[in-house]
Design an enzyme around this catalytic site. Structure first.
Site, mmCIF file in Angstrom:
data_model
loop_
_atom_site.group_PDB
_atom_site.id
_atom_site.type_symbol
_atom_site.label_atom_id
_atom_site.label_comp_id
_atom_site.label_asym_id
_atom_site.label_seq_id
_atom_site.Cartn_x
_atom_site.Cartn_y
_atom_site.Cartn_z
ATOM 1 N N HIS A 148 -13.399 9.091 2.443
ATOM 2 C CA HIS A 148 -12.434 9.772 3.307
ATOM 3 C C HIS A 148 -12.791 9.564 4.759
ATOM 4 C CE1 HIS A 148 -15.609 12.652 2.199
ATOM 5 N NE2 HIS A 148 -15.474 13.154 3.414
ATOM 6 N N GLY A 197 -24.394 12.625 5.403
ATOM 7 C CA GLY A 197 -23.633 13.866 5.546
ATOM 8 C C GLY A 197 -22.419 13.959 4.638
ATOM 9 N N ASN A 219 -18.437 9.874 6.770
ATOM 10 C CA ASN A 219 -19.778 10.194 6.293
ATOM 11 C C ASN A 219 -20.026 9.451 4.983
ATOM 12 O OD1 ASN A 219 -20.201 12.032 8.429
ATOM 13 N ND2 ASN A 219 -19.129 13.626 7.305
ATOM 14 N N ASP A 249 -7.989 19.255 6.620
ATOM 15 C CA ASP A 249 -9.309 19.712 6.172
ATOM 16 C C ASP A 249 -9.277 21.233 6.052
ATOM 17 O OD1 ASP A 249 -12.417 18.332 6.349
ATOM 18 O OD2 ASP A 249 -12.235 20.528 6.325
ATOM 19 N N HIS A 287 -12.407 11.286 8.323
ATOM 20 C CA HIS A 287 -12.033 12.475 9.095
ATOM 21 C C HIS A 287 -11.322 12.009 10.359
ATOM 22 C CE1 HIS A 287 -14.892 15.480 7.181
ATOM 23 N NE2 HIS A 287 -15.477 14.351 6.806
HETATM 24 P P1 AMP Z 1 -17.784 15.191 4.015
HETATM 25 O O1 AMP Z 1 -18.917 16.065 4.419
HETATM 26 O O2 AMP Z 1 -17.572 14.042 4.971
HETATM 27 O O3 AMP Z 1 -17.886 14.755 2.573
HETATM 28 O O4 AMP Z 1 -16.477 16.040 4.195
HETATM 29 C C1 AMP Z 1 -15.820 16.724 3.178
HETATM 30 C C2 AMP Z 1 -14.751 17.530 3.850
HETATM 31 O O5 AMP Z 1 -13.850 17.977 2.853
HETATM 32 C C3 AMP Z 1 -15.255 18.774 4.579
HETATM 33 O O6 AMP Z 1 -14.885 18.697 5.952
HETATM 34 C C4 AMP Z 1 -14.551 19.927 3.858
HETATM 35 O O7 AMP Z 1 -14.158 20.958 4.731
HETATM 36 C C5 AMP Z 1 -13.366 19.233 3.222
HETATM 37 N N1 AMP Z 1 -12.849 19.872 2.034
HETATM 38 C C6 AMP Z 1 -13.552 20.311 0.961
HETATM 39 N N2 AMP Z 1 -12.727 20.820 0.031
HETATM 40 C C7 AMP Z 1 -11.473 20.694 0.517
HETATM 41 C C8 AMP Z 1 -10.167 21.036 0.031
HETATM 42 N N3 AMP Z 1 -9.992 21.624 -1.157
HETATM 43 N N4 AMP Z 1 -9.104 20.780 0.825
HETATM 44 C C9 AMP Z 1 -9.257 20.208 2.031
HETATM 45 N N5 AMP Z 1 -10.456 19.847 2.533
HETATM 46 C C10 AMP Z 1 -11.546 20.089 1.801
#
Ligand code: AMP
Ligand code: ZN
Length: 120
Positions: free
Chosen positions: A107, A100, A94, A34, A109
């Site tokens: 995905h 969220g 999420n 992340d 986490h």
């Molecule tokens: P969500 O809020 O569950 O949709 O999480 C999206 C996650 O993607 C967040 O924790 C971001 O920090 C992560 N994220 C966004 N852009 C990138 C990227 N280019 N590379 C890696 N992680 C990312």
């Protein structure tokens, strides 16, 4: 069956069109760090096929989701999460705006490592 959405950030990461720090890859899934980690270990495990969220999952995709769940503990340990029960990790999926979710490609986490964490 793999489906690529050209407008999707994570589809473009999986395709290598946007750089990421890869953790793991096989035929079905891709994992990468992340960009804004909450904790010493924080990576995202995603299906290679574009599924917008858990809300779109069909029964046919149960084996794919099972693969992700079964893989997460192994990758968590490889990335530095300490062993259960003193260590462990958190799995978060999420789903939707009120859930969220910011990136609309399913995905998981995987978050862990020694506390304190920045968040969570
Ligand atoms: P969500 O809020 O569950 O949709 O999480 C999206 C996650 O993607 C967040 O924790 C971001 O920090 C992560 N994220 C966004 N852009 C990138 C990227 N280019 N590379 C890696 N992680 C990312
Ligand atoms: Zn996608």
């Amino acid at each position: 069956m793999s489906h690529h959405d050209p407008d999707c950030l994570f589809c473009n990461i999986i395709a290598g069109q946007i750089p990421s720090k890869k953790v793991y890859e096989d035929e079905q899934v891709f994992a990468f760090h992340d960009i804004n980690p909450w904790a010493p270990v924080h990576f995202l495990l995603v299906p290679k096929t574009h599924i917008a969220s858990m809300a779109q999952v069909t029964p046919e995709q149960a084996p794919l989701l099972g693969h992700m769940l079964a893989l997460a503990p192994r990758l968590a340990a490889e990335q530095g999460c300490n062993p259960y029960p003193e260590g462990g990790f958190r799995l978060v999926v999420n789903t939707g705006t009120e859930g969220g979710q910011e990136v609309h490609h399913l995905h998981m986490h995987v978050i862990g490592g020694p506390r304190p964490w920045k968040k969570g």
